[in-house]
Write a protein that holds these residues in place. Structure first.
Motif, short mmCIF file in Angstrom:
data_model
loop_
_atom_site.label_atom_id
_atom_site.label_comp_id
_atom_site.label_asym_id
_atom_site.label_seq_id
_atom_site.Cartn_x
_atom_site.Cartn_y
_atom_site.Cartn_z
N MET A 59 0.63 -1.32 -0.03
CA MET A 59 -0.05 -0.09 -0.03
C MET A 59 1.06 1.15 0.00
SD MET A 59 -2.91 0.94 3.01
CE MET A 59 -3.69 2.48 2.65
N GLY A 60 0.42 2.16 -0.98
CA GLY A 60 1.42 3.39 -0.86
C GLY A 60 0.54 4.56 -0.39
N CYS A 61 0.67 5.41 0.22
CA CYS A 61 -0.01 6.61 0.70
C CYS A 61 0.77 7.83 0.39
CB CYS A 61 -0.41 6.54 2.06
SG CYS A 61 -1.06 5.30 2.83
N ILE A 62 -0.01 8.88 0.00
CA ILE A 62 0.44 10.14 -0.03
C ILE A 62 -0.16 11.01 0.56
CG2 ILE A 62 1.35 11.77 -2.10
CD1 ILE A 62 0.90 9.38 -4.14
N ALA A 63 0.54 11.96 1.37
CA ALA A 63 -0.24 12.69 2.22
C ALA A 63 0.14 14.17 1.99
CB ALA A 63 0.14 12.43 3.68
N ASP A 64 -0.60 15.33 2.02
CA ASP A 64 -0.40 16.58 1.60
C ASP A 64 0.30 17.25 2.57
OD1 ASP A 64 -2.84 17.09 3.19
OD2 ASP A 64 -3.72 18.08 1.70
N ASP A 65 0.28 16.88 3.99
CA ASP A 65 1.29 17.69 5.00
C ASP A 65 1.88 16.63 5.89
OD1 ASP A 65 -0.69 17.20 6.77
OD2 ASP A 65 -0.37 19.13 7.43
N HIS A 66 2.75 17.07 6.70
CA HIS A 66 3.77 16.23 7.48
C HIS A 66 2.71 15.61 8.75
CE1 HIS A 66 7.90 17.19 5.95
NE2 HIS A 66 7.00 17.13 5.12
N THR A 67 2.14 16.56 9.28
CA THR A 67 1.32 16.10 10.63
C THR A 67 0.17 15.16 10.04
OG1 THR A 67 0.36 18.42 11.08
CG2 THR A 67 2.00 17.36 12.79
N GLY A 68 -0.13 15.17 8.97
CA GLY A 68 -1.31 14.45 8.42
C GLY A 68 -0.71 12.97 7.99
N ALA A 69 0.56 13.17 7.40
CA ALA A 69 1.38 11.80 7.31
C ALA A 69 1.39 10.98 8.47
CB ALA A 69 2.51 12.08 6.46
N THR A 70 1.73 11.66 9.47
CA THR A 70 2.15 10.95 10.70
C THR A 70 0.91 10.56 11.63
OG1 THR A 70 3.64 12.71 11.50
CG2 THR A 70 3.11 11.26 13.11
N ASP A 71 -0.10 11.36 11.33
CA ASP A 71 -1.56 10.79 11.60
C ASP A 71 -2.07 9.47 10.82
OD1 ASP A 71 -4.42 10.76 12.24
OD2 ASP A 71 -4.79 12.30 11.04
N ILE A 72 -2.02 9.51 9.49
CA ILE A 72 -2.59 8.30 8.41
C ILE A 72 -1.42 7.12 9.18
CG2 ILE A 72 -1.24 8.88 6.59
CD1 ILE A 72 -4.01 7.72 5.15
N ALA A 73 -0.19 7.48 9.26
CA ALA A 73 0.79 6.47 9.41
C ALA A 73 0.47 5.56 10.85
CB ALA A 73 2.27 6.95 9.19
N GLY A 74 0.34 6.44 11.92
CA GLY A 74 0.08 5.86 13.01
C GLY A 74 -1.42 5.10 13.15
N LEU A 75 -2.42 5.47 12.37
CA LEU A 75 -3.53 4.81 12.37
C LEU A 75 -3.53 3.51 11.47
CD1 LEU A 75 -6.48 7.48 12.03
CD2 LEU A 75 -5.64 6.39 14.03
N LEU A 76 -2.58 3.52 10.47
CA LEU A 76 -2.35 2.32 9.72
C LEU A 76 -1.45 1.32 10.54
CD1 LEU A 76 -1.29 4.00 6.51
CD2 LEU A 76 -3.36 2.45 6.76
N ALA A 77 -0.74 1.75 11.25
CA ALA A 77 0.05 0.83 12.16
C ALA A 77 -0.74 0.20 13.18
CB ALA A 77 1.25 1.55 12.62
N ARG A 78 -2.07 0.70 13.46
CA ARG A 78 -2.74 -0.02 14.57
C ARG A 78 -3.15 -1.43 14.03
NH1 ARG A 78 -7.54 4.19 16.30
NH2 ARG A 78 -6.35 5.59 17.43
N SER A 79 -3.09 -1.65 12.65
CA SER A 79 -3.41 -2.77 12.22
C SER A 79 -2.20 -4.00 12.33
CB SER A 79 -3.41 -2.71 10.60
OG SER A 79 -2.11 -2.39 10.12
N GLY A 80 -0.89 -3.61 12.90
CA GLY A 80 0.14 -4.33 13.15
C GLY A 80 0.88 -4.77 11.91
N VAL A 81 0.52 -4.11 10.70
CA VAL A 81 1.20 -4.21 9.45
C VAL A 81 2.82 -3.28 9.58
CG1 VAL A 81 1.50 -4.15 7.11
CG2 VAL A 81 -0.45 -5.27 8.23
N PRO A 82 3.77 -3.52 9.43
CA PRO A 82 4.68 -2.53 9.43
C PRO A 82 4.56 -1.30 8.56
CG PRO A 82 5.62 -4.76 9.03
CD PRO A 82 4.29 -4.90 8.86
N VAL A 83 4.71 -0.26 9.03
CA VAL A 83 4.35 1.12 8.25
C VAL A 83 5.75 1.97 8.29
CG1 VAL A 83 3.04 3.36 8.17
CG2 VAL A 83 2.24 1.12 8.95
N SER A 84 5.91 2.54 7.10
CA SER A 84 7.47 3.45 7.05
C SER A 84 6.78 4.87 6.61
CB SER A 84 8.18 2.69 6.23
OG SER A 84 8.97 3.75 5.43
#
Ligand code: ADP
Length: 420
Positions: free
Chosen positions: A1-26
């Motif tokens: 899965m590739g995500c593109i976020a339009d700002d930095h704190t928004g990117a941290t927010d989506i990365a944190g929520l995606l990581a709740r799944s236990g799948v590795p997120v970078s």
């Protein structure tokens, strides 16, 4: 899965929520300059852009560069992440980027789902609400860069795109994934490429994710994305046994750096000072004497002690500093000071940092030349530990924007048994 976020704190927010799944997120800050084929990529890659307020053409160019990197790195599903208040202007950049990515993917339809019910952002009949207020009556009407003066997402999106805009309304979503898929099919038959999807509760987001996870491109806030890793796993797109990496083994030493003056951060600093050594940074004093006293103080602290350097101050003190130095100069002085202290702390052997403040976090990650982060355990909603390297050292960072976390956030971040 590739995500593109339009700002930095928004990117941290989506990365944190995606990581709740236990799948590795970078999470990568900006389009990486490394070769995607040779890069060590995680199952979920998030690229943070700063494109919200750029000219549409430039925002599209950046998003396409991010898309091509992610595609070459092996992504097969893409997510275009923007703010849950649909922050955009008449010309973009939500629509133009979505349309460009659709063209690159050969997709004839996508959805727009900014709703984040847990944070009181909901969409009903195509109208976005912030709590009980329509978007255009909420404080977003006065946003300095993207004032939102209309609450209707169809009207907002239409001038941003060439294709036709339609709606999947709440009654349709409430009938379930099958009904929503049938409706999307009908809309596609009538040439509607851009579909606003209503959602007023988390169950709606689950329905939308289930109905749409096969689409190559989805767009929305971070809440919808949270439901995707599980579905990609079910579909065999992400290996079932994949686990997020364990926290790195780091020395106990830590430093809290606080440049946020939000009400919550003020409480957090006061709370942490009950058990930690503290040094208060005063912009007027730094302007007079430089940063030497603060650097000397830091050098004298035992490596493994609890310590905090903070510029956090009450509004009247902030105003006084801003009047004396100018607002931008005062901010730059504090951001520069905290960034320099972080560099010094790293040289002294500190490997765990908690940072308060969105802009402050940006200044510190830039100073430490951090380009990529692996998302770790969530400390508070929206604030995960992130692991990264700087100057060849492994670090753990907690980057907290202003009002996030409870009063005991700093202690909680650093002293929980499962902290890095
Ligand atoms: P938040 O996430 O709370 O908005 P930021 O770090 O984004 O925090 O913004 C806070 C800004 O205020 C930063 O630019 C910081 O340098 C500045 N600042 C912090 N302390 C002071 C102070 N005492 N006087 C003036 N400006 C300050």
């Amino acid at each position: 899965m590739g995500c593109i976020a339009d700002d930095h704190t928004g990117a941290t927010d989506i990365a944190g929520l995606l990581a709740r799944s236990g799948v590795p997120v970078s999470l990568r800050m900006g389009v990486p300059d490394c070769d995607p084929a040779a890069a060590d990529v995680a199952a979920i890659e998030v690229i943070a852009l700063k494109s919200r307020n750029l000219q549409a053409q430039e925002a599209v160019a950046q998003a396409r560069a991010a898309f091509h990197w992610l595609k070459a790195a092996g992504a097969g599903r893409f997510y275009w992440k923007y703010c849950s208040t649909f922050d955009s202007t008449n010309k973009g950049n939500i629509g133009p980027v979505a349309e460009a990515l659709m063209a690159d993917l050969g997709a004839d339809q996508t959805i727009y789902c900014p709703a984040f019910p847990e944070n009181h952002r909901s969409v009903y009949m195509g109208n976005l609400y912030v709590g009980e207020q329509p978007l255009a009556e909420s404080p977003m009407k006065n946003h300095p860069l993207t004032p939102m003066r209309d609450s209707n997402l169809m009207r907002l999106l239409t001038p941003q795109v060439r294709g036709k805009v339609g709606l999947a309304n709440r009654p349709c979503v409430a009938r379930g994934a099958g009904a929503l898929q049938a409706h999307l099919h009908d809309l596609r038959e009538s040439g509607i490429a851009h579909v606003i999807t209503d959602a007023i509760c988390d169950e709606d987001l689950q329905t939308i994710a289930r109905a749409c996870h096969h689409m190559p491109l989805l767009t929305g806030g971070s809440a919808l994305a949270m439901h995707l890793p599980g579905l990609y796993r079910e579909a065999g797109l992400i290996a079932g046994d994949m686990k997020a990496p364990p926290p790195p083994d780091l020395p106990r030493g830590s430093l809290v750096l606080s440049g946020s003056c939000s009400a919550m951060t003020q409480r957090q600093v006061a709370d942490y000072l009950k058990s930690a050594q503290g040094y208060r940074l005063d912009p007027l004093e730094i302007a007079r004497t430089g940063l030497e006293p603060a650097l000397d103080w830091l050098k004298l602290q035992p490596l493994d002690s609890a310590k905090i350097v903070y510029a956090t101050a009450a509004p009247d003190q902030v105003r006084a500093a801003q009047q004396a130095l100018g607002t931008e100069a005062a901010s730059a002085l504090i951001e520069g000071a905290l960034a320099q202290l972080a560099q010094e702390a790293l040289a002294l052997g500190i490997r765990r940092f908690v940072v308060a403040g969105g802009e402050t976090s940006g200044a510190i990650t830039r100073a430490l030349d951090i380009r990529q982060m692996t998302i770790g355990r969530e400390i508070a909603p929206g604030v995960p530990w992130v692991y990264c390297t700087s100057g060849g050292h492994t670090l753990a960072l907690a980057l907290k924007s202003g009002n996030f976390g409870e009063a005991d956030f700093f202690t909680r971040a650093l002293q929980q048994p499962e902290s890095p």
